[in-house]
Scaffold this active site. Sequence first.
Site, PDB file in Angstrom:
ATOM      1  CB  ALA A 102      22.811  26.755  55.590  1.00 61.60           C
ATOM      2  N   GLY A 160      20.830  23.964  53.591  1.00 60.59           N
ATOM      3  CA  GLY A 160      21.048  24.352  52.200  1.00 60.59           C
ATOM      4  C   GLY A 160      22.504  24.607  51.876  1.00 60.59           C
ATOM      5  CG  HIS A 205      39.236  13.280  40.303  1.00 63.21           C
ATOM      6  ND1 HIS A 205      38.977  12.601  39.136  1.00 63.21           N
ATOM      7  CD2 HIS A 205      38.116  14.007  40.556  1.00 63.21           C
ATOM      8  CE1 HIS A 205      37.763  12.909  38.701  1.00 63.21           C
ATOM      9  NE2 HIS A 205      37.220  13.761  39.548  1.00 63.21           N
ATOM     10  NE  ARG A 240      23.425  24.450  69.968  1.00 61.07           N
ATOM     11  CZ  ARG A 240      22.184  23.988  70.148  1.00 61.07           C
ATOM     12  NH1 ARG A 240      21.936  23.106  71.093  1.00 61.07           N
ATOM     13  NH2 ARG A 240      21.199  24.416  69.407  1.00 61.07           N
ATOM     14  CG  ASN A 262      14.020  22.681  49.079  1.00 60.46           C
ATOM     15  OD1 ASN A 262      13.544  23.020  48.007  1.00 60.46           O
ATOM     16  ND2 ASN A 262      13.684  23.266  50.220  1.00 60.46           N
TER      17      ASN A 262
END
Length: 190
Positions: A163, A145, A118, A186, A88
Amino acid sequence: MLHAMPSELEKMLSGELYVAADPQLVEMRARARTLLSQYNAVPFEEPDKRRELIKQIFGEVGQNIEIQAPFYCDYGCHIVAGENLYMNFNCVVLDCATVKLGDNVQFGPNVQIYTATHPLLAAERIKGPELAFPITIGNNVWLGGGTIVCPGVTIGDNTTIGAGSVVTKDVPLNVFAAGNPCRVIRELTT
């Protein structure tokens, strides 16, 4: 017999400290940026043109790939994508090491894949060299997302990441995992 010193690219891909300002690496990133600028400017109504550019950017790419613009990556050539990839809007892949994406992988918006890291000690970090560790995302994985996947992580097949998760450690197959840090919530069964 003298052994040739590894290039900064070889060091980067093998997980050793490397100098990102190396001319070869700078040139590779510049190539990717040029192609990404073109990709991100292609109208949505021109999927064939977008597909051709992704084939030039990625190291390997399967069939049926859809990546919504804008999309960003460091090199592109270290991304290996399977069949049916969907990303997306506004996804970022820092592919300083190999990023393997299995078949049927889906990214929500703003997913970020970071192979780059780093040194933790400030005295070492300020010297400049960086590190990178590969990331593998299995088949049939959904990254919700805003998910961030950190260097060196493997996510198993058939797994869903909630998300906003920050994935700092490997996630097994067939689970729903979420949170910061991401943890298994789960198992997923049929």
